[in-house]
Write an enzyme that holds these catalytic residues in place. Structure first.
Site, PDB file in Angstrom:
ATOM      1  NE  ARG A  61      16.291  -5.224  -8.136  1.00 38.47           N
ATOM      2  CZ  ARG A  61      15.494  -4.365  -8.909  1.00 38.47           C
ATOM      3  NH1 ARG A  61      14.238  -4.980  -9.405  1.00 38.47           N
ATOM      4  NH2 ARG A  61      15.337  -3.010  -8.596  1.00 38.47           N
ATOM      5  CE  LYS A 119       1.773   1.695  -1.825  1.00 44.61           C
ATOM      6  NZ  LYS A 119       1.960   2.502  -2.500  1.00 44.61           N
ATOM      7  CB  VAL A 146      -4.403   1.776   2.659  1.00 47.50           C
ATOM      8  CG1 VAL A 146      -5.236   3.134   2.259  1.00 47.50           C
ATOM      9  CG2 VAL A 146      -4.512   0.557   1.744  1.00 47.50           C
ATOM     10  CD  GLU A 204       4.123   3.020  -5.072  1.00 45.74           C
ATOM     11  OE1 GLU A 204       3.953   3.714  -4.110  1.00 45.74           O
ATOM     12  OE2 GLU A 204       4.567   1.942  -5.093  1.00 45.74           O
ATOM     13  CE  LYS A 219      -1.452   4.068  -1.337  1.00 47.34           C
ATOM     14  NZ  LYS A 219      -0.781   5.265  -1.332  1.00 47.34           N
ATOM     15  N   GLY A 321       6.512   8.065   2.265  1.00 45.66           N
ATOM     16  CA  GLY A 321       7.860   8.290   2.981  1.00 45.66           C
ATOM     17  C   GLY A 321       8.205   7.254   3.719  1.00 45.66           C
TER      18      GLY A 321
HETATM   19  N1  LIG Z   1       7.834   4.788  -0.481  1.00 50.46           N
HETATM   20  C1  LIG Z   1       6.940   4.967   0.395  1.00 50.46           C
HETATM   21  O1  LIG Z   1       6.354   6.245   0.580  1.00 50.46           O
HETATM   22  C2  LIG Z   1       5.605   3.887   0.519  1.00 50.46           C
HETATM   23  C3  LIG Z   1       4.596   3.844   1.434  1.00 50.46           C
HETATM   24  C4  LIG Z   1       3.636   2.994   1.426  1.00 50.46           C
HETATM   25  C5  LIG Z   1       3.917   1.686   0.719  1.00 50.46           C
HETATM   26  N2  LIG Z   1       4.916   1.533  -0.042  1.00 50.46           N
HETATM   27  C6  LIG Z   1       5.183   0.273  -0.873  1.00 50.46           C
HETATM   28  O2  LIG Z   1       6.415  -0.335  -0.099  1.00 50.46           O
HETATM   29  C7  LIG Z   1       6.908  -1.059  -1.152  1.00 50.46           C
HETATM   30  C8  LIG Z   1       8.285  -0.727  -1.417  1.00 50.46           C
HETATM   31  O3  LIG Z   1       8.443   0.636  -1.502  1.00 50.46           O
HETATM   32  P1  LIG Z   1       9.828   1.458  -1.517  1.00 50.46           P
HETATM   33  O4  LIG Z   1       9.502   2.881  -1.594  1.00 50.46           O
HETATM   34  O5  LIG Z   1      10.682   1.076  -0.440  1.00 50.46           O
HETATM   35  O6  LIG Z   1      10.389   1.098  -2.861  1.00 50.46           O
HETATM   36  P2  LIG Z   1      12.188   1.138  -3.398  1.00 50.46           P
HETATM   37  O7  LIG Z   1      11.992   1.020  -4.889  1.00 50.46           O
HETATM   38  O8  LIG Z   1      12.726   2.341  -2.543  1.00 50.46           O
HETATM   39  O9  LIG Z   1      12.390  -0.294  -2.688  1.00 50.46           O
HETATM   40  C9  LIG Z   1      12.295  -1.480  -3.215  1.00 50.46           C
HETATM   41  C10 LIG Z   1      13.573  -2.266  -3.050  1.00 50.46           C
HETATM   42  O10 LIG Z   1      13.303  -3.735  -3.449  1.00 50.46           O
HETATM   43  C11 LIG Z   1      14.249  -4.311  -4.034  1.00 50.46           C
HETATM   44  N3  LIG Z   1      13.802  -5.340  -4.946  1.00 50.46           N
HETATM   45  C12 LIG Z   1      13.222  -5.383  -5.980  1.00 50.46           C
HETATM   46  N4  LIG Z   1      13.139  -6.668  -6.438  1.00 50.46           N
HETATM   47  C13 LIG Z   1      13.641  -7.307  -5.466  1.00 50.46           C
HETATM   48  C14 LIG Z   1      13.719  -8.870  -5.328  1.00 50.46           C
HETATM   49  N5  LIG Z   1      13.185  -9.612  -6.198  1.00 50.46           N
HETATM   50  N6  LIG Z   1      14.475  -9.338  -4.411  1.00 50.46           N
HETATM   51  C15 LIG Z   1      14.943  -8.321  -3.252  1.00 50.46           C
HETATM   52  N7  LIG Z   1      14.791  -7.074  -3.223  1.00 50.46           N
HETATM   53  C16 LIG Z   1      14.130  -6.444  -4.557  1.00 50.46           C
HETATM   54  C17 LIG Z   1      14.853  -3.093  -4.889  1.00 50.46           C
HETATM   55  O11 LIG Z   1      16.081  -3.166  -5.217  1.00 50.46           O
HETATM   56  C18 LIG Z   1      14.522  -1.941  -3.912  1.00 50.46           C
HETATM   57  O12 LIG Z   1      15.700  -1.801  -3.355  1.00 50.46           O
HETATM   58  C19 LIG Z   1       6.138  -1.084  -2.290  1.00 50.46           C
HETATM   59  O13 LIG Z   1       5.229  -2.207  -2.564  1.00 50.46           O
HETATM   60  C20 LIG Z   1       5.499   0.304  -2.006  1.00 50.46           C
HETATM   61  O14 LIG Z   1       4.301   0.347  -2.840  1.00 50.46           O
HETATM   62  C21 LIG Z   1       5.751   2.703  -0.286  1.00 50.46           C
HETATM   63  N1  LIG Z   2       3.746   6.501  -3.916  1.00 53.19           N
HETATM   64  C1  LIG Z   2       2.730   6.311  -2.726  1.00 53.19           C
HETATM   65  C2  LIG Z   2       3.598   5.787  -1.478  1.00 53.19           C
HETATM   66  C3  LIG Z   2       2.581   5.501  -0.330  1.00 53.19           C
HETATM   67  O1  LIG Z   2       1.617   4.515  -0.657  1.00 53.19           O
HETATM   68  C4  LIG Z   2       2.181   7.793  -2.420  1.00 53.19           C
HETATM   69  O2  LIG Z   2       2.785   8.574  -3.086  1.00 53.19           O
HETATM   70  O3  LIG Z   2       1.259   7.747  -1.707  1.00 53.19           O
HETATM   71 NA    NA Z   3      -1.626   2.995   6.844  1.00 51.94          NA
END
Ligand SMILES: NC(=O)c1ccc[n+]([C@@H]2O[C@H](COP(=O)([O-])OP(=O)(O)OC[C@H]3O[C@@H](n4cnc5c(N)ncnc54)[C@H](O)[C@@H]3O)[C@@H](O)[C@H]2O)c1
Ligand SMILES: N[C@@H](CCO)C(=O)O
Ligand code: NA
Length: 454
Positions: A61, A119, A146, A204, A219, A321
């Site tokens: 962004r 998810k 998941v 999240e 999930k 993580g």
């Molecule tokens: N954090 C975890 O442990 C984890 C685990 C499994 C799945 N996920 C999934 O992975 C995805 C990302 O999670 P995260 O923890 O990295 O979140 P985060 O908020 O750290 O990262 C998301 C990034 O996307 C950017 N963003 C938002 N809108 C945007 C756009 N229109 N264009 C470009 N960039 C944009 C944000 O600025 C942010 O930097 C989510 O769907 C989350 O559910 C996260």
């Molecule tokens: N916020 C999610 C990230 C992994 O999907 C969790 O705590 O399990």
């Molecule tokens: Na997995």
């Protein structure tokens, strides 16, 4: 493009110097670790894919925001739409429904394979994505969506596709497990531990998704769809988060030999009409201390899959993580990239069974009901009669000494009743609790928790 001989076997060399172009959407907690693996593992990844992986752009962004030094700032772009048009594999770790959905559909239109950790999107509108990927003949992978690093999607979607899965049950949200674990071991309050989970990159973007059970429900919907070959969306999931779990609940769980865990449960059930359906639920549960799920600590996840031929399987590991999740993302990137180099495709979606999704009251499980009652003769008999009248069988009863002594004017003190039931239909239990609540001798129905993992 892969050339083929007359038998259809690829004639291109096992390895090629033509890179597979990878586009990354989002560079937050997970995206940054995806860049790190793509960078530090470049040579190994090229050997495993049979071609170099070239990161052609990172859509963010704010291109001016500070970033981890591992991110090559020359790759940053705010033009996500343009980026997806020039990639072979698009990795989406932005999150949310839009613009993620539109960007992935656009990527598929351009013939790119898609790898996502989203998810929420898959549980909200997975069929749209699956159908678009299928129509375009491209891969859609989502192992990271998941249970984070744990290989769970691929085993359910591929390894167990020759079997008949009966039930999937487990801990699929790391944030709430981390929170409940510290509430139980350190006696902390929910809010202060959620802040720590955010700082550790587990939660999240809006942690309400975690603590209200939306993330686990998403999930559960994805797992149910894969396990039962049936469209299940997050709206189909009977969801309850952990915000109503009190320190008293946690203490009483310990006193009765349990811990409280947020469980996702998806199972085949017979509906009221006698037809088979699927029932999907997410709720705080009492888990006996002797059950393996009771020992799952911190942000770890653990999921049991029960299948006809395979029997009971357990999957365990880091469910949240940046780095653990990036591991799952890269596994999918290698699979998708290999198909670009060597031909072939990953699994498509199959909803052939399309079983009915049953309502919450189709569930059957055990319950622990905690009551504050008048400490006088006959109260237990009254409560037991309400259970018996609705066919709910008592497994155990525990009465704690009167927490509030009788007063001088003869008013009875208050005693705590803890009743554990045998397996009972959700509807019968709910009706029983409503009747008990109306008894004059019952001061309060303090809590009703399901007991899972006998
Ligand atoms: N954090 C975890 O442990 C984890 C685990 C499994 C799945 N996920 C999934 O992975 C995805 C990302 O999670 P995260 O923890 O990295 O979140 P985060 O908020 O750290 O990262 C998301 C990034 O996307 C950017 N963003 C938002 N809108 C945007 C756009 N229109 N264009 C470009 N960039 C944009 C944000 O600025 C942010 O930097 C989510 O769907 C989350 O559910 C996260
Ligand atoms: N916020 C999610 C990230 C992994 O999907 C969790 O705590 O399990
Ligand atoms: Na997995």
């Amino acid at each position: 493009m892969t050339e083929r001989d007359q038998t259809g076997r690829p004639t291109t060399p096992a390895t090629t110097t033509t890179p597979v172009r990878v586009a990354l959407l989002g560079c937050g907690v997970v995206g940054t670790e995806v860049v790190r693996l793509l960078t530090t593992q470049a040579a190994d990844l090229a050997a495993r894919v049979g071609a170099p992986l070239e990161l052609v752009g990172v859509a963010v962004r704010d291109v001016d925001a500070p970033r981890d030094p591992v991110v090559d700032r020359s790759l940053l772009t705010a033009d996500a739409e343009g980026l997806v048009a020039r990639a072979d594999v698009v990795v989406e770790v932005v999150g949310g429904i839009e613009p993620a959905r539109s960007l992935l559909l656009r990527a598929v239109e351009h013939g790119a394979a898609v790898v996502t950790a989203n998810k929420a999107l898959l549980a909200e509108d997975g069929p749209t994505l699956y159908a678009a990927a299928d129509a375009a003949g491209v891969d859609l992978y989502f192992e990271a969506a998941v249970a984070g690093a744990i290989p769970l999607v691929r085993p359910v979607r591929e390894s167990l596709t020759g079997d008949r899965i009966h039930r999937v049950l487990g801990i699929v949200n790391g944030t709430t497990n981390y929170v409940l674990d510290r509430m139980a071991t350190e006696g902390l309050g929910l809010a202060e531990v959620v802040a720590d989970a955010q700082a550790l990159g587990y939660a999240e973007a809006d942690p309400t998704a975690d603590v209200e059970g939306f993330d686990a429900a998403a999930k559960a919907a994805i797992l149910a769809s894969l396990a039962f070959h049936t469209r299940v969306s997050i709206a189909d999931v009977d969801r309850q988060g952990i915000t109503a779990v009190t320190a008293d609940d946690v203490a009483w769980a310990g006193r009765t030999g349990h811990v409280i865990k947020l469980l996702a449960i998806a199972e085949r059930r017979t509906g009221a009409d006698g037809a088979e359906g699927v029932q999907v639920r997410v709720h705080p549960s009492l888990v006996p201390l002797a059950h393996p799920l009771a020992g799952v600590r911190g942000a770890f996840n653990a999921v049991f899959v029960e299948a006809e031929a395979a029997g009971e399987l357990m999957f365990y590991g880091r469910g949240a993580g940046g780095a653990p999740t990036a591991s799952a993302v890269l596994g999918d990137v290698v699979s998708a990239a290999r198909h670009r180099v060597h031909g072939g495709r990953g699994p498509a979606e199959s909803w052939y069974a399309d079983l009915p999704v049953l309502p919450a009251d189709a569930a059957r499980t055990r319950y622990q009901v905690r009551l504050d009652v008048d400490d006088r003769p006959g109260v237990l008999a009254q409560v037991s009669a309400e259970l018996a009248e609705r066919g709910v069988s008592i497994e155990a009863v525990r009465q704690s000494p009167a927490d509030t002594p009788a007063t001088d004017d003869g008013a009875p003190g208050v005693a705590r009743l803890v009743i554990t039931t045998h397996e009972a239909p959700e509807a019968a239990l709910a009706a029983t609790v409503a009747a008990i609540r109306d008894l004059a001798s019952v001061r309060e129905v303090v809590s009703v928790l399901r007991v899972e993992g006998a």
